[in-house]
Design a protein around this motif. Structure first.
Motif, PDB file in Angstrom:
ATOM      1  N   LEU A 450       0.826  -1.206   0.000  1.00 49.71           N
ATOM      2  CA  LEU A 450       0.000   0.000   0.000  1.00 49.71           C
ATOM      3  C   LEU A 450       0.857   1.251   0.000  1.00 49.71           C
ATOM      4  O   LEU A 450       0.514   2.252  -0.634  1.00 49.71           O
ATOM      5  N   ARG A 451       1.980   1.195   0.738  1.00 48.64           N
ATOM      6  CA  ARG A 451       2.875   2.347   0.713  1.00 48.64           C
ATOM      7  C   ARG A 451       3.430   2.558  -0.710  1.00 48.64           C
ATOM      8  O   ARG A 451       3.597   3.680  -1.170  1.00 48.64           O
ATOM      9  N   TYR A 452       3.721   1.443  -1.382  1.00 45.64           N
ATOM     10  CA  TYR A 452       4.231   1.532  -2.764  1.00 45.64           C
ATOM     11  C   TYR A 452       3.184   2.132  -3.696  1.00 45.64           C
ATOM     12  O   TYR A 452       3.468   2.983  -4.528  1.00 45.64           O
ATOM     13  N   ILE A 453       1.960   1.690  -3.508  1.00 48.46           N
ATOM     14  CA  ILE A 453       0.874   2.188  -4.370  1.00 48.46           C
ATOM     15  C   ILE A 453       0.573   3.649  -4.094  1.00 48.46           C
ATOM     16  O   ILE A 453       0.292   4.438  -4.992  1.00 48.46           O
ATOM     17  N   ALA A 454       0.650   4.025  -2.804  1.00 49.77           N
ATOM     18  CA  ALA A 454       0.258   5.387  -2.412  1.00 49.77           C
ATOM     19  C   ALA A 454       1.218   6.436  -2.935  1.00 49.77           C
ATOM     20  O   ALA A 454       0.873   7.607  -3.033  1.00 49.77           O
ATOM     21  N   THR A 455       2.446   6.029  -3.267  1.00 50.81           N
ATOM     22  CA  THR A 455       3.432   6.997  -3.770  1.00 50.81           C
ATOM     23  C   THR A 455       3.123   7.302  -5.241  1.00 50.81           C
ATOM     24  O   THR A 455       3.094   6.411  -6.092  1.00 50.81           O
ATOM     25  N   GLU A 456       2.892   8.600  -5.549  1.00 52.53           N
ATOM     26  CA  GLU A 456       2.616   8.995  -6.926  1.00 52.53           C
ATOM     27  C   GLU A 456       3.900   8.945  -7.758  1.00 52.53           C
ATOM     28  O   GLU A 456       4.964   9.329  -7.273  1.00 52.53           O
ATOM     29  N   SER A 457       3.756   8.492  -8.969  1.00 54.23           N
ATOM     30  CA  SER A 457       4.905   8.443  -9.874  1.00 54.23           C
ATOM     31  C   SER A 457       4.408   8.575 -11.309  1.00 54.23           C
ATOM     32  O   SER A 457       3.979   7.614 -11.936  1.00 54.23           O
ATOM     33  N   LYS A 458       4.480   9.810 -11.816  1.00 48.37           N
ATOM     34  CA  LYS A 458       4.006  10.053 -13.179  1.00 48.37           C
ATOM     35  C   LYS A 458       4.965   9.499 -14.227  1.00 48.37           C
ATOM     36  O   LYS A 458       4.556   9.091 -15.301  1.00 48.37           O
ATOM     37  N   GLN A 459       6.248   9.528 -13.906  1.00 45.11           N
ATOM     38  CA  GLN A 459       7.254   9.149 -14.888  1.00 45.11           C
ATOM     39  C   GLN A 459       7.686   7.701 -14.764  1.00 45.11           C
ATOM     40  O   GLN A 459       8.681   7.293 -15.341  1.00 45.11           O
ATOM     41  N   GLY A 460       6.997   6.882 -13.958  1.00 46.31           N
ATOM     42  CA  GLY A 460       7.351   5.490 -13.823  1.00 46.31           C
ATOM     43  C   GLY A 460       8.324   5.246 -12.687  1.00 46.31           C
ATOM     44  O   GLY A 460       8.755   6.174 -11.989  1.00 46.31           O
ATOM     45  N   VAL A 461       8.681   3.977 -12.479  1.00 48.03           N
ATOM     46  CA  VAL A 461       9.584   3.565 -11.411  1.00 48.03           C
ATOM     47  C   VAL A 461      10.637   2.635 -11.992  1.00 48.03           C
ATOM     48  O   VAL A 461      10.434   2.046 -13.057  1.00 48.03           O
TER      49      VAL A 461
END
Length: 619
Positions: A450-461
């Motif tokens: 959930l912590r991973y999902i909650a972090t916004e990332s427009k440019q990918g990971v």
């Protein structure tokens, strides 16, 4: 009219319409050349016709002289008085020696003198022979006297007898002559004119033969061929026998071939025809003319290249003139077009310099005066449009960036409820089964996820983070299914830094588990990766029942047709694959390749591949 430096484009182009007259001049030149070319071709054809008629007329004249000589003998009263029924020998042998019939001798001598008188008066023949039907011959000319010769054995006898008094023309070789005549011969070949001789009551008495040297009869052909070595002439009678050349050489005689061409193509007389040489397959001109009086046909063949040599020189001269004139016109056109289009070229250069990265810089260019009203107006309009476009593009880029961010986040947010829905269902099932320790472990993994999902990332990971998230998910599944689920990772370390959309690998693994449970355990999940200098790929395989063919077709169609103009219509139970495909297309666009297929030995396989060149959305 406006001064040259202030003319409009329309008036300046009008001034150069005078170039049209150059085209007219060339059209006139082309017409003159065509007329001259056709005139010379017709003149060549006419010359061939005249040559053919001239040769035919010359041969007819020579044969007419021989024919007149023959008629003089046939209708001579002196000949009729001394030649009646047969040629009785003027001498005969007896036991005491040779008895000479003086009366018969005098008659024979008189007949020879008459014939010699006719020959000497006109010089139209070399030899005149009179044959009776009893095997006797009386000759005058090269040989004067009597011989015993069976007329029936002469080569011309059947045709002469069949013509019943009309002339028959044939070719006689020197070796075919009687020995007494042969030893006095001065020509290798003779033209023989023969006809049946009749008395006053039209009773056949014998045959008159007139011999003339073939060289004399065909002297006009000799003169023509000596003057032009590139010409071939043939003379043939109605039965196909060639009279000329009378000394035929097998390696250079093509008369039969030309005769076959005339018959096969049904070529008209007294008309020039274009044919192909049977000797060297070169282009030739041929004409043939027949004489109604003698029945002989004249075939004249000339090399087309030689005949058209003058035309070729004229063509070459016209070609040089045309090229020079064309060069002058092109030079004039270049100067004119350069002066007219130079302002447009400068304006085009400015337009080409305009780019999304330097659009604002082009506004700094100073407007120039091109001395052409329309171009000056166009130049000013371009700068005004450029300024408006720069402002509009700035606003459009901001709006586009905001729109893409909103779409990307909307797709990512669609994954969150999807994940929670599936995992809450798993916890509920585990609680009913009393799996407390497993629930604690599952909750820890879910907390990380959930912590991973909650972090916004427009440019990918980085791919490393996405794989770590996928491993936590598989640990959750491993808690639920225990040893029945087997999964392996085979990802090279150099791929860890590759940028991928968040939640792009785990949904594919989740889809494999969801559909792979329809077969007896154990269930195998394999995540492998490959990287080359130009591309990388990730493949997820399972040992489940595989995709339904209709589903594969739908997903491929979705991959092809989705143009990123709108979010796909997704549902809670079926958002995984389409969601991932859409977000991958947002990031990689045309470089993305998604391959969905079933394995031959069972199971499904999904491969994502793209270029190693990093593709990011427009900011």
């Amino acid at each position: 009219m406006l001064p040259l430096t202030h003319q409009t484009l329309q008036s300046r182009l009008f001034n150069y319409y005078s170039l049209f007259f150059c085209i007219v001049l060339f059209l006139i030149a082309a017409i003159l050349f065509t007329a001259l070319y056709n005139y010379n071709r017709n003149n060549i054809a006419e010359q061939q016709q005249q040559l053919s008629r001239s040769i035919s007329h010359a041969i007819d004249q020579e044969l007419e002289k021989i024919n007149n000589f023959s008629m003089n003998i046939v209708y001579s009263n002196l000949v009729k008085e001394h030649f009646n029924n047969d040629l009785t020998p003027i001498s005969e042998e007896y036991e005491g020696g040779i008895l000479i019939d003086l009366e018969r001798y005098e008659s024979t001598t008189t007949l020879i003198d008459v014939i010699l008188a006719i020959i000497s008066s006109s010089q139209t023949a070399k030899q005149a022979n009179i044959y009776d039907f009893d095997g006797k011959m009386l000759g005058a000319g090269l040989f004067n006297g009597e011989l015993t010769i069976d007329v029936i054995n002469r080569t011309w006898y059947p045709e002469t007898k069949a013509k019943d008094g009309f002339k028959h023309i044939s070719l006689v070789r020197e070796e075919e002559l009687p020995y007494s005549i042969k030893q006095h011969s001065t020509n290798p070949t003779y033209v023989a004119l023969t006809r049946v001789y009749k008395d006053r009551h039209y009773v056949e008495q014998g045959i008159v033969e007139i011999l003339q040297g073939a060289h004399t009869v065909f002297h006009s052909i000799h003169n023509t061929m000596n003057a032009n070595e590139q010409i071939d002439i043939y003379v043939v009678n109605e039965s196909g026998t060639f009279f000329y050349p009378y000394e035929q050489q097998s390696d250079s005689f093509y008369g039969d071939d030309y005769l076959n061409i005339i018959h096969q193509l049904q070529l008209q007389e007294d008309k020039t025809h274009h044919i192909t040489s049977p000797a060297d397959h070169s282009k030739q001109l041929m004409i043939h003319t027949s004489s109604a009086d003698t029945g002989l046909s004249i075939i004249i063949v000339q090399n087309q290249k030689e005949l058209y040599a003058f035309l070729n020189r004229v063509t070459y001269l016209f070609a040089i003139i045309f090229i020079v004139a064309l060069g002058v016109i092109l030079w004039i056109s270049f100067i004119v077009s350069k002066r007219v289009t130079q302002p447009l070229n400068q304006l085009t250069k400015k337009i080409k310099q305009m780019d999304l990265t330097n659009l604002s810089n082009t506004n700094d260019l100073h407007t120039e005066s091109f001395s052409i009203g329309e171009i000056d107006t166009l130049n000013r309009s371009f700068h005004a449009m450029n300024q408006k476009l720069s402002h509009s593009l700035d606003e459009l880029l901001i709006a586009r960036s905001q729109e893409m961010d909103a779409k990307f986040l909307a797709l990512q947010s669609q994954m969150n409820p999807h994940f929670l829905y599936n995992n809450l269902s798993n916890i509920s099932a585990m609680a009913e089964a009393g799996m407390d320790h497993e629930i604690v472990k599952l909750c820890e993994n879910m907390s990380f996820m959930l912590r991973y999902i909650a972090t916004e990332s427009k440019q990918g990971v980085p791919l490393r983070d996405e794989l770590n998230y996928t491993k936590h998910y598989l640990e959750c599944m491993d808690i639920r299914y225990e040893d029945q689920l087997i999964y392996t990772f085979d990802i090279p370390d150099e791929m860890n830094t590759i940028i991928v959309p968040k939640l792009s690998i785990q949904p594919l693994v989740e889809n494999s588990i969801k559909h792979g449970l329809h077969v007896p355990p154990p269930w195998h999940i394999t995540i492998t990766g490959q990287q080359t200098d130009t591309s990388w790929s990730i493949t997820i395989t399972d040992n489940g029942p595989g995709f339904d063919p209709d589903i594969i077709s739908q997903l491929q169609a979705f991959l092809t047709e989705n143009k990123l103009r709108a979010l796909p219509q997704l549902s809670i139970n079926g958002m995984g694959l389409k969601n991932v495909i859409t977000r991958l297309k947002f990031m990689y666009e045309q470089e993305l390749n998604v391959n969905i297929q079933n394995k031959k030995n069972g199971g499904a396989m999904i491969t994502i591949s793209t270029s190693t060149h990093e593709r990011k959305r427009e900011e």
